[in-house]
Design an enzyme around this catalytic site. Structure first.
Site, PDB file in Angstrom:
ATOM      1  N   ASN A  69     -10.536  -9.855  -8.392  1.00 51.62           N
ATOM      2  CA  ASN A  69     -10.394  -9.684  -7.504  1.00 51.62           C
ATOM      3  C   ASN A  69     -11.043 -11.730  -6.462  1.00 51.62           C
ATOM      4  OD1 ASN A  69     -12.759  -9.763  -9.310  1.00 51.62           O
ATOM      5  ND2 ASN A  69     -13.966  -8.996  -7.142  1.00 51.62           N
ATOM      6  N   SER A 109      -3.879 -11.966  -9.473  1.00 52.46           N
ATOM      7  CA  SER A 109      -3.952 -12.092  -8.481  1.00 52.46           C
ATOM      8  C   SER A 109      -3.657 -12.240  -7.525  1.00 52.46           C
ATOM      9  CB  SER A 109      -5.712 -12.802  -8.907  1.00 52.46           C
ATOM     10  OG  SER A 109      -6.102 -12.897  -9.671  1.00 52.46           O
ATOM     11  N   GLU A 140       1.843  -9.997  -7.409  1.00 52.73           N
ATOM     12  CA  GLU A 140       2.057  -8.185  -7.504  1.00 52.73           C
ATOM     13  C   GLU A 140       2.292  -7.770  -6.296  1.00 52.73           C
ATOM     14  OE1 GLU A 140       2.622  -5.962 -10.109  1.00 52.73           O
ATOM     15  OE2 GLU A 140       3.433  -5.140  -8.370  1.00 52.73           O
ATOM     16  N   LYS A 199       4.033 -14.758  -1.884  1.00 60.35           N
ATOM     17  CA  LYS A 199       3.123 -13.119  -1.734  1.00 60.35           C
ATOM     18  C   LYS A 199       2.112 -13.400  -0.156  1.00 60.35           C
ATOM     19  CE  LYS A 199       0.054 -10.118  -3.059  1.00 60.35           C
ATOM     20  NZ  LYS A 199       0.734  -8.600  -2.796  1.00 60.35           N
ATOM     21  N   GLY A 250      -3.866   1.097  13.216  1.00 61.48           N
ATOM     22  CA  GLY A 250      -4.485  -0.115  12.620  1.00 61.48           C
ATOM     23  C   GLY A 250      -4.192  -0.279  11.035  1.00 61.48           C
ATOM     24  N   CYS A 255      -5.661  -5.953   1.193  1.00 60.66           N
ATOM     25  CA  CYS A 255      -5.027  -6.741   0.777  1.00 60.66           C
ATOM     26  C   CYS A 255      -4.656  -7.895   2.553  1.00 60.66           C
ATOM     27  CB  CYS A 255      -3.848  -6.464  -0.221  1.00 60.66           C
ATOM     28  SG  CYS A 255      -4.596  -6.866  -1.734  1.00 60.66           S
TER      29      CYS A 255
HETATM   30  N1  LIG Z   1      -4.922  -3.606  -5.468  1.00 59.83           N
HETATM   31  C1  LIG Z   1      -4.293  -3.618  -4.650  1.00 59.83           C
HETATM   32  O1  LIG Z   1      -2.951  -2.597  -3.866  1.00 59.83           O
HETATM   33  C2  LIG Z   1      -2.897  -5.287  -4.859  1.00 59.83           C
HETATM   34  C3  LIG Z   1      -4.144  -6.235  -5.280  1.00 59.83           C
HETATM   35  N2  LIG Z   1      -3.140  -7.656  -5.439  1.00 59.83           N
HETATM   36  C4  LIG Z   1      -3.969  -8.502  -5.812  1.00 59.83           C
HETATM   37  O2  LIG Z   1      -4.661  -8.458  -7.378  1.00 59.83           O
HETATM   38  C5  LIG Z   1      -6.021  -9.155  -7.248  1.00 59.83           C
HETATM   39  C6  LIG Z   1      -7.066  -7.840  -8.007  1.00 59.83           C
HETATM   40  O3  LIG Z   1      -7.472  -6.366  -7.312  1.00 59.83           O
HETATM   41  P1  LIG Z   1      -8.134  -5.262  -7.215  1.00 59.83           P
HETATM   42  O4  LIG Z   1      -7.265  -4.961  -8.368  1.00 59.83           O
HETATM   43  O5  LIG Z   1      -7.808  -4.495  -5.829  1.00 59.83           O
HETATM   44  O6  LIG Z   1      -8.954  -5.691  -7.376  1.00 59.83           O
HETATM   45  P2  LIG Z   1     -10.938  -4.767  -7.911  1.00 59.83           P
HETATM   46  O7  LIG Z   1     -11.956  -5.266  -7.447  1.00 59.83           O
HETATM   47  O8  LIG Z   1     -10.104  -3.455  -7.766  1.00 59.83           O
HETATM   48  O9  LIG Z   1     -10.405  -5.461  -9.230  1.00 59.83           O
HETATM   49  C7  LIG Z   1     -11.166  -6.532 -10.011  1.00 59.83           C
HETATM   50  C8  LIG Z   1     -11.221  -6.115 -10.894  1.00 59.83           C
HETATM   51  O10 LIG Z   1     -11.784  -7.945 -11.837  1.00 59.83           O
HETATM   52  C9  LIG Z   1     -13.090  -7.922 -12.701  1.00 59.83           C
HETATM   53  N3  LIG Z   1     -13.628  -9.091 -12.970  1.00 59.83           N
HETATM   54  C10 LIG Z   1     -13.945 -10.186 -11.911  1.00 59.83           C
HETATM   55  N4  LIG Z   1     -14.401 -10.491 -12.622  1.00 59.83           N
HETATM   56  C11 LIG Z   1     -13.618 -10.517 -13.741  1.00 59.83           C
HETATM   57  C12 LIG Z   1     -13.817 -11.675 -14.750  1.00 59.83           C
HETATM   58  N5  LIG Z   1     -14.096 -13.199 -15.050  1.00 59.83           N
HETATM   59  N6  LIG Z   1     -13.643 -11.353 -16.451  1.00 59.83           N
HETATM   60  C13 LIG Z   1     -13.491 -10.075 -16.680  1.00 59.83           C
HETATM   61  N7  LIG Z   1     -13.496  -8.863 -15.200  1.00 59.83           N
HETATM   62  C14 LIG Z   1     -13.515  -9.480 -14.385  1.00 59.83           C
HETATM   63  C15 LIG Z   1     -13.836  -6.871 -11.555  1.00 59.83           C
HETATM   64  O11 LIG Z   1     -15.058  -6.018 -12.475  1.00 59.83           O
HETATM   65  C16 LIG Z   1     -13.399  -5.533 -10.902  1.00 59.83           C
HETATM   66  O12 LIG Z   1     -12.948  -4.763 -11.920  1.00 59.83           O
HETATM   67  C17 LIG Z   1      -7.005  -9.657  -5.495  1.00 59.83           C
HETATM   68  O13 LIG Z   1      -6.301 -10.451  -6.090  1.00 59.83           O
HETATM   69  C18 LIG Z   1      -5.606  -8.786  -5.388  1.00 59.83           C
HETATM   70  O14 LIG Z   1      -5.089  -8.979  -3.558  1.00 59.83           O
HETATM   71  C19 LIG Z   1      -1.873  -7.367  -5.568  1.00 59.83           C
HETATM   72  C20 LIG Z   1      -1.087  -6.219  -5.005  1.00 59.83           C
HETATM   73  C21 LIG Z   1      -1.870  -5.325  -5.287  1.00 59.83           C
HETATM   74  O1  LIG Z   2      -1.330  -6.975  -1.965  1.00 59.22           O
HETATM   75  C1  LIG Z   2      -1.175  -5.991  -1.731  1.00 59.22           C
HETATM   76  O2  LIG Z   2      -2.746  -5.473  -1.757  1.00 59.22           O
HETATM   77  C2  LIG Z   2      -0.172  -4.854  -1.325  1.00 59.22           C
HETATM   78  O3  LIG Z   2      -0.773  -5.204  -0.170  1.00 59.22           O
HETATM   79  C3  LIG Z   2       0.594  -3.262   0.598  1.00 59.22           C
HETATM   80  O4  LIG Z   2      -0.158  -2.802  -0.231  1.00 59.22           O
HETATM   81  P1  LIG Z   2      -1.414  -1.268   0.787  1.00 59.22           P
HETATM   82  O5  LIG Z   2      -1.883  -2.507   1.533  1.00 59.22           O
HETATM   83  O6  LIG Z   2      -1.542  -0.880  -0.660  1.00 59.22           O
HETATM   84  O7  LIG Z   2      -0.399  -0.873   1.913  1.00 59.22           O
HETATM   85  P2  LIG Z   2       0.382  -0.626   2.773  1.00 59.22           P
HETATM   86  O8  LIG Z   2       1.447   0.186   2.346  1.00 59.22           O
HETATM   87  O9  LIG Z   2       0.759  -1.876   3.126  1.00 59.22           O
HETATM   88  O10 LIG Z   2      -0.087   0.223   3.803  1.00 59.22           O
HETATM   89  C4  LIG Z   2      -1.429  -1.365   4.178  1.00 59.22           C
HETATM   90  C5  LIG Z   2      -1.543  -0.682   6.214  1.00 59.22           C
HETATM   91  O11 LIG Z   2      -1.000  -0.262   6.287  1.00 59.22           O
HETATM   92  C6  LIG Z   2      -0.659   1.057   7.650  1.00 59.22           C
HETATM   93  N1  LIG Z   2       0.539   0.728   7.955  1.00 59.22           N
HETATM   94  C7  LIG Z   2       1.629   0.633   6.991  1.00 59.22           C
HETATM   95  C8  LIG Z   2       3.350   0.863   7.487  1.00 59.22           C
HETATM   96  C9  LIG Z   2       3.360   0.860   9.101  1.00 59.22           C
HETATM   97  O12 LIG Z   2       4.109   1.445   9.020  1.00 59.22           O
HETATM   98  N2  LIG Z   2       2.244   1.712   9.333  1.00 59.22           N
HETATM   99  C10 LIG Z   2       1.300   1.125   9.532  1.00 59.22           C
HETATM  100  O13 LIG Z   2      -0.148   1.643  10.396  1.00 59.22           O
HETATM  101  C11 LIG Z   2      -0.788   2.281   6.577  1.00 59.22           C
HETATM  102  O14 LIG Z   2      -1.691   2.729   7.126  1.00 59.22           O
HETATM  103  C12 LIG Z   2      -1.948   0.653   5.782  1.00 59.22           C
HETATM  104  O15 LIG Z   2      -3.462   1.755   6.467  1.00 59.22           O
HETATM  105  C13 LIG Z   2       1.996  -4.167   0.312  1.00 59.22           C
HETATM  106  O16 LIG Z   2       2.751  -3.310   1.118  1.00 59.22           O
HETATM  107  C14 LIG Z   2       2.292  -4.515  -1.067  1.00 59.22           C
HETATM  108  O17 LIG Z   2       3.480  -5.090  -1.305  1.00 59.22           O
HETATM  109  C15 LIG Z   2       0.646  -5.533  -1.370  1.00 59.22           C
HETATM  110  O18 LIG Z   2       1.279  -5.670  -3.519  1.00 59.22           O
END
Ligand SMILES: NC(=O)C1=CN([C@@H]2O[C@H](COP(=O)(O)OP(=O)(O)OC[C@H]3O[C@@H](n4cnc5c(N)ncnc54)[C@H](O)[C@@H]3O)[C@@H](O)[C@H]2O)C=CC1
Ligand SMILES: O=C(O)[C@H]1O[C@H](OP(=O)(O)OP(=O)(O)OC[C@H]2O[C@@H](n3ccc(=O)[nH]c3=O)[C@H](O)[C@@H]2O)[C@H](O)[C@@H](O)[C@@H]1O
EC number: 1.1.1.22
Length: 446
Positions: A69, A109, A140, A199, A250, A255
């Site tokens: 994270n 990340s 990602e 990103k 909203g 992210c």
């Molecule tokens: N959630 C998503 O849809 C997306 C997330 N990202 C990026 O990916 C990254 C991770 O996001 P999430 O998975 O949502 O976060 P999260 O908070 O759900 O998971 C992160 C995990 O990393 C673990 N962690 C932290 N420090 C650690 C260490 N030193 N060693 C081992 N484990 C450790 C934590 O315990 C936690 O389980 C962020 O930078 C986010 O911006 C990018 C695209 C999509």
């Molecule tokens: O970096 C990330 O974590 C990710 O953030 C978003 O993905 P996510 O937040 O999972 O979901 P989205 O589908 O983007 O929706 C985000 C928010 O916007 C809202 N939204 C989306 C689309 C739209 O037309 N209107 C709208 O209000 C959704 O309801 C939601 O609350 C990006 O779409 C991903 O490409 C990116 O990898």
């Protein structure tokens, strides 16, 4: 997805959170994501392992994805804007101190531009002599709710590297992993800094589209224009395109806000205040949209919701996920709490415990007891709506379109009002039943 598509590659997922790893190894996975359970169950124990033995995994791996994270900093320099790189740095230090062979370290990340440089410095300064660490940036782009199909068929995979022969060779190793299922032309190689910035830029541009259409929804409500018609007609222009133009209460999710704040901080650090202000406005508009929706509910209900029962359908930040991070539903519910309404919430995937956690104000004495007096978490939409004076649709779950609306109408106090914050219901049909209906971006005449 790598384990699923590449049976010849062993994937070990390590996390220091024992509870999460136990859940990954159990029948009930820690997150809900359509299609995920099938893949995990098919690969687990074969070429996919979940463990808290971080050091062993580091020693054994050739390629390490750092996917921890990167939340917004809560205190210190850059508080409220900058990404907290504590977790990325502690992982990097651990890799440096434990590794006994050379590694490719992949920054997965979302991080500020030039973080790879800091990782390299830490690795080189703290590792055993003779080891090589190549850093790649591989951001990602998956969205929650569609994560599996996004990973299966990505629009692109971005791999940033240094332009040295070693950097290129490391980039090639990761290209080979993805080429097991992603067509070659979709795997893009760029420089490290471009990859990191892309990103943040992609998320900022996506969120900007939503704030743009939400800004237009406010104009629609005053002029009588219909935001869905405006979005559809604008989206037919191939230069604009139809996606991400759905007006809503909203945007939420872990992210968009954090990454835009990160971009704002980066711009300010680079002494570009106008650029910072430009991106900050995307967030300002989002806050305005959530507040505007809540205020419409109050003004439509004769300027008071004190002691009135409001049903909230949907608490997750979007459909097909149980994730509530930065969910607009929580902001709206907190507003209702301040107005002393009685709020009944139903969400098909968010556990009761999580809803109470999200609605309890940190630092306010006894708030967890107070919240339980004001908020009820229900097992069905019907239960939440029974006896309510107003219904707010705050997540676009498909099941809300199929509800027995005549029966809901019968069960409600009158006048029965529906506030559709996601634009998913057929307002005319609801009006025929007798409801007074407000739909975002469609005029305020209930
Ligand atoms: N959630 C998503 O849809 C997306 C997330 N990202 C990026 O990916 C990254 C991770 O996001 P999430 O998975 O949502 O976060 P999260 O908070 O759900 O998971 C992160 C995990 O990393 C673990 N962690 C932290 N420090 C650690 C260490 N030193 N060693 C081992 N484990 C450790 C934590 O315990 C936690 O389980 C962020 O930078 C986010 O911006 C990018 C695209 C999509
Ligand atoms: O970096 C990330 O974590 C990710 O953030 C978003 O993905 P996510 O937040 O999972 O979901 P989205 O589908 O983007 O929706 C985000 C928010 O916007 C809202 N939204 C989306 C689309 C739209 O037309 N209107 C709208 O209000 C959704 O309801 C939601 O609350 C990006 O779409 C991903 O490409 C990116 O990898």
């Amino acid at each position: 997805m790598i384990a699923h598509k590449c049976p010849h590659i062993q994937v070990t997922i390590v996390d220091m959170n024992q509870e999460r790893i136990d859940a990954w190894n159990s029948e009930t996975l820690p997150i809900y994501e359509p299609g995920l359970e099938e893949v995990v169950k098919a690969c687990r124990g074969k070429n996919l392992f979940f463990s808290t033995d971080i050091d062993k995994a580091i020693v054994e791996a050739d390629l390490i994805f750092v996917s921890v994270n990167t939340p917004t900093k809560k205190s210190g320099v850059g508080a409220g804007y900058a990404a907290d790189l504590f977790y990325v740095e502690s992982c990097t230090r651990r890799i440096a101190s434990v590794a006994t062979s050379s590694k490719i370290v992949v920054e997965k990340s979302t991080v500020p531009c030039r973080t790879a440089q800091s990782m390299r410095t830490i690795l080189e300064a703290n590792s055993r002599p003779g080891l090589r660490f190549d850093i790649l940036s591989n951001p990602e782009f998956l969205a929650e709710g569609t994560a599996m199909s996004d990973l299966d068929k990505p629009d692109r995979v971005l791999i940033g590297s240094l332009s040295t022969p070693e950097g290129r060779a490391a980039q090639q190793s990761l290209i080979e992993v993805y080429s097991n299922w992603v067509p070659k032309e979709k795997v893009i190689g760029t420089g490290l800094w471009s990859s990191e910035l892309t990103k943040l830029a992609a998320n900022a541009i996506l969120a900007q589209r939503i704030s743009s259409i939400n800004a237009l929804s406010a104009i629609c409500e005053v002029t009588g224009a219909d935001v869905d018609e405006v979005a559809y007609a604008c989206g037919l222009d191939s230069r604009i395109g139809p996606k991400f133009l759905k007006s809503s209460v909203g945007f939420g999710g872990s992210c968009f806000q954090k990454d835009i704040l990160n971009l704002v901080y980066l711009s300010e650090s680079l002494h570009l205040p106008e650029v910072a202000d430009y991106w900050r406005q995307v967030i300002t508009m989002n806050e305005y949209q959530k507040r505007r929706f809540a205020q419409t509910v109050v003004s439509s209900m004769f300027n008071t919701i004190t002691n009135k029962k409001l049903a909230v359908l949907g608490f997750a930040f979007k459909k097909d996920t149980g994730d509530t991070r930065e969910t607009p539903s929580a902001t709206v519910c907190r507003f209702f709490r301040q107005e002393n309404a009685k709020v009944s919430i139903y969400d098909p995937k968010v556990p009761e415990k999580q809803i109470f956690l999200d609605l309890t104000e940190p630092g306010v004495q006894d708030d967890s007891a107070v919240v339980k007096k004001q908020v009820t978490v229900c097992k069905s939409a019907m239960e939440a709506c029974t006896g309510a004076e107003g219904i707010c649709i705050l997540t676009e779950w498909d099941e809300f379109k199929q509800l027995d609306w005549p029966a809901i109408y019968e069960s409600m106090a009158k006048p029965a009002m529906v506030f559709d914050g996601r634009g998913i219901l057929e307002a005319d049909k609801l009006r025929e039943i007798g409801f007074k209906v407000f739909s975002i971006g469609k005029g305020v005449n209930l």
